[in-house]
Enzyme design. Structure first.
Site, PDB file in Angstrom:
ATOM      1  N   VAL A 510       0.858  -1.179   0.000  1.00  0.00           N
ATOM      2  CA  VAL A 510       0.000   0.000   0.000  1.00  0.00           C
ATOM      3  C   VAL A 510       0.895   1.230   0.000  1.00  0.00           C
ATOM      4  CG1 VAL A 510      -1.792   1.296   1.202  1.00  0.00           C
ATOM      5  CG2 VAL A 510      -1.812  -1.201   1.258  1.00  0.00           C
ATOM      6  N   ASP A 620     -12.688 -11.340   8.305  1.00  0.00           N
ATOM      7  CA  ASP A 620     -11.299 -11.088   8.696  1.00  0.00           C
ATOM      8  C   ASP A 620     -11.199  -9.827   9.552  1.00  0.00           C
ATOM      9  OD1 ASP A 620      -8.636 -11.759   8.819  1.00  0.00           O
ATOM     10  OD2 ASP A 620      -8.088 -10.740   6.955  1.00  0.00           O
TER      11      ASP A 620
END
Length: 778
Positions: A510, A620
């Site tokens: 990222v 998650d």
């Protein structure tokens, strides 16, 4: 006197026989039905009538009978039908009428010329209706002291007699074509936003000739409402301690102003004191921001201008400093008001004491606000609810301690990457060396490109087709609202993927990027090409987040799948992930921030599980997937493993996915996930926030390695307070800590059928439901 109760139903018809009644007060109730006609027909001895926030509906019945003793008609916030004001509402002699207040009563039409005959009226309040037309000159015959016509649709020019009066007049928020002055105030007349704006955009006309915005737009505003200039936690809050009045417009020396409207009816003070100071908070060493406040009898608007167009974090700071806690007379008051951001009502009947958990306690309400024309408006309005005379008269109306408006993507001194790229200029190369090298390089390059090109064409374009099949079928296109970026645009955002890395893992990398057309930072997620599982996760994330809109979900701005690249562009979260603060020492999160994070996460999960067309199983939920913006608002991210399912099948669906330590035991044994398994993961995160420990810590002995087992053991041995994060040094609300730990244990109950729904956890967090009763052992 029936005010400030919880009465419901209609006003009984038998009340018509109460012909000797002098005062009728039913404000702050939950009645239904229309205002009965008999009130002004039968009650000929009536002197005062109070119907503020009563719950009743219009229209207001006409007054045709002569009521010689009627002095106060105070009605506000009616539901239902309109009342046509053009047809004389009052067609009778009311010689003693002193106060006529019909605020927010769905009045339409024009004020009739005959209204000028009621020369006994001292206070006339027709604010927040839909009255239109010109203000007639006949009204100049009124011998008023206060005239409130704000929040209507009056047009034409403001009459000269109003501009010349020395009495208090409020004409803000109307559609006049000309006010006759170039300012937002003339004598004691408030003219803020009184001229219609084209398409309702841009700085209000009365300010355009008074200010010149700087070439570089501004990105923040911090105001200490009702107090002097202070600095708190490194943030400087501007002073706002000037005396306000009944029809006040005030402009600061920087980029904000406020408009205050209304008068307190229950006291005899010549001027209303609208800024307060709490000696109790000051003497107890309370946060300086909350020792002062600005309060308004009816309506208070803060207006910021010359802002950069962006999505802002708005933090409103509250503390109730006019009531007390305990069982004293001073604790019986109840303040309630509405909060509007950019014209949208965000909170109805907001009660500071309830929100903060008591009087004198601070509460921060956080919102996001889109600025598209350089201006931002925050409006507080009293809608007739709550008490008005406890612990003394005139204790009601909006109260605000501080305002913080901040553009989370703003970084002082930042300059976006130049179009020409970056890096040092190439050194001069000898012409002969260049020529000699050119032939060698050209031959090698051609051969390399030929081999790589064949492989690239076979793999990458085949991959793009595969992604398109998943993403852009008819079923998926329905409801998708995302920008499609080219790879060239992505490269410019990230300086060709050489910019700052925000995170890295098995999913990919990222990067921090800059989106020029929105003048904002973004997070650019470049998904790894290691396996085809990346395609499924990419498709899942785009598919689910593009359909989801919630303040506590990380916003997906756009995506790119081109030349084998899988890229997602998100809003930038300035404070990173929750785990970086809890476990990696980035900052020590205060208890207030921690409890708010859990509430934000619960809100996001409730939206995913209950509020959409389909139930979304995240699968998650963990600390590293909870992101924090610049104001530490929590947003749930990473939907790569999430799945859309029918609500009816949400408890018996999907295959195993997630992270060890957060996985529910039934997921491990059956290989299936459900809403209950999401709740389990939520419970683990709640315990991590309370304890400051990871879900699994191998460094501890076996009995303490599992956070869930350790906390449950402490609960069973009545040592639950001992598990609180020692880094907090006992600086937390004990009641909230117990609540968080108990809800966390409830969510990780080994029997999935005994876990709460996310709705139930929210009710307990809000103290609307009792703490759960749990067994001493798992």
């Amino acid at each position: 006197h029936l005010g400030s109760n919880y009465f419901t139903g209609k006003i009984p018809e038998t009340f018509a026989s109460l012909t000797s009644l002098k005062e009728f007060r039913i404000s702050d109730n939950n009645f239904t039905g229309q205002i009965p006609d008999f009130i002004f027909r039968n009650w000929t001895n009536l002197e005062e009538i109070y119907m503020e926030g009563s719950g009743l509906s219009g229209p207001i019945p006409s007054i045709n009978a002569t009521l010689l003793n009627l002095t106060y008609i105070i009605i506000s916030d009616l539901n239902g039908a309109e009342t046509n004001f053009t047809q004389p509402l009052i067609d009778a002699s009311l010689p003693k009428l002193d106060r006529l207040m019909l605020r927010s009563c769905n009045l339409i039409g024009e004020i009739p010329a005959s209204f000028g005959t009621f020369t006994s009226i001292k206070i006339l309040d027709l604010s927040f209706n839909r009255l239109s037309g010109k203000i007639r000159d006949e009204l100049s015959n009124l011998d008023f002291e206060y005239l409130f016509l704000n929040g209507n649709n009056f047009n034409g020019s403001v009459p000269q007699w109003i501009l010349e009066t020395r009495e208090k007049v409020d004409l803000s928020y109307n559609n006049f074509t000309n006010t006759g002055v170039s300012d937002c105030r003339q004598n004691s007349v408030n003219l803020f936003s009184s001229i219609a704006r084209v398409n309702n955009t841009g700085i209000v006309p009365c300010l355009t000739s008074q200010i010149t915005c700087p070439s570089e737009p501004l990105h923040f505003v911090h105001i200490n409402c009702g107090g002097r200039k202070i600095t708190v936690n490194g943030i400087t809050y501007e002073a706002d301690f000037g005396q306000a009045g009944t029809s006040t417009f005030y402009r600061s020396i920087t980029n904000w102003a406020f408009s205050s409207t209304g008068t307190f009816l229950s006291d005899d003070r010549p001027d209303d004191v609208l800024d307060l100071e709490s000696r109790q908070l000051s003497s107890n060493g309370g946060n300086e921001l909350y020792t002062d406040a600005r309060v308004s009898p009816s309506s208070l608007t803060y207006y910021a201008f010359c802002l950069a167009n962006a999505t802002y974090n708005v933090s409103l700071h509250f503390a109730e400093i006019q009531f007390t806690n305990g069982e004293t007379y001073s604790s019986l008051g109840r303040r309630m008001f509405d909060i509007y951001i950019q014209g949208e009502r965000e909170k109805q009947d907001f009660n500071i004491v309830v929100a903060a958990g008591g009087a004198g306690l601070s509460r921060v309400e956080r919102f996001n606000a889109n600025v598209t024309d350089g201006t931002l408006e925050i409006h507080f309005r009293w809608a007739g609810k709550g008490t008005t005379s406890l612990p003394e008269r005139s204790i009601y109306g909006p109260l605000i301690s501080g305002i913080s408006i901040f553009n989370p993507v703003f970084k002082p001194g930042y300059k976006p990457p130049s179009k020409s790229g970056s890096g040092p200029l190439p050194k001069k190369v000898d012409r002969i060396s260049t020529a000699a090298m050119a032939g060698i390089v050209a031959g090698a390059t051609f051969a390399t490109f030929l081999i790589v090109g064949i492989f690239w064409w076979n793999c990458c374009y085949k991959l793009d087709d595969e992604i398109s099949d998943v993403l852009f079928g008819d079923e998926f296109q329905n409801g998708m609202e995302l920008r499609k970026f080219s790879l060239v645009q992505i490269a410019k955002m990230t300086n060709n993927f050489k910019g700052e890395k925000l995170g890295e893992g098995g999913f990919g990398v990222v990067y921090k990027g800059y989106l020029r057309d929105l003048d904002t930072y973004v997070a650019v997620k470049r998904i790894s090409k290691a396996s085809k599982q990346g395609i499924k996760e990419y498709a899942s994330e785009v598919k689910i987040i593009s359909r989801s809109r919630h303040k506590n979900l990380v916003k997906l701005i756009g995506q790119c799948h081109e030349k084998g690249e899988l890229i997602l562009v998100y809003e930038f979260m300035a404070n990173g992930s929750l785990d970086s603060h809890l476990f990696k020492g980035k900052t020590l999160l205060t208890w207030e921030v921690r409890f708010k994070i859990v509430q934000d996460l619960a809100s996001a999960l409730f939206y995913l599980h209950e509020e959409g067309d389909h139930c979304v199983l995240h699968r998650d939920i963990k600390a590293s997937n909870i992101m924090l913006d610049s104001s530490f608002n929590a947003k749930l991210g990473d939907f790569g493993l999430a799945r859309l399912v029918d609500h009816a099948k949400a408890s018996q669906t999907t295959h195993l996915a997630g992270t060890m330590g957060y996985l529910a035991p039934e997921c491990v044994s059956s290989g299936k996930a459900s809403k209950e398994s999401d709740v389990y993961s939520f419970g683990v995160v709640a315990l991590e926030i309370a304890c400051g420990r990871r879900s699994i810590e191998p460094k501890y002995e076996e009995s303490q390695a599992s956070l869930v087992a350790w906390v449950w053991s402490a609960y069973g041995s009545q040592r639950l307070p001992d598990v609180a994060d020692p880094e907090l040094c006992m600086n937390f609300d004990a009641k909230q800590m117990e609540c968080l730990l108990m809800v966390g244990l409830w969510c990780v109950h080994p029997d999935q059928h005994l876990r709460p729904s996310i709705r139930q956890t929210i009710q307990v967090f809000n103290f609307e439901a009792p703490l759960p009763k749990l067994p001493g052992t798992r």
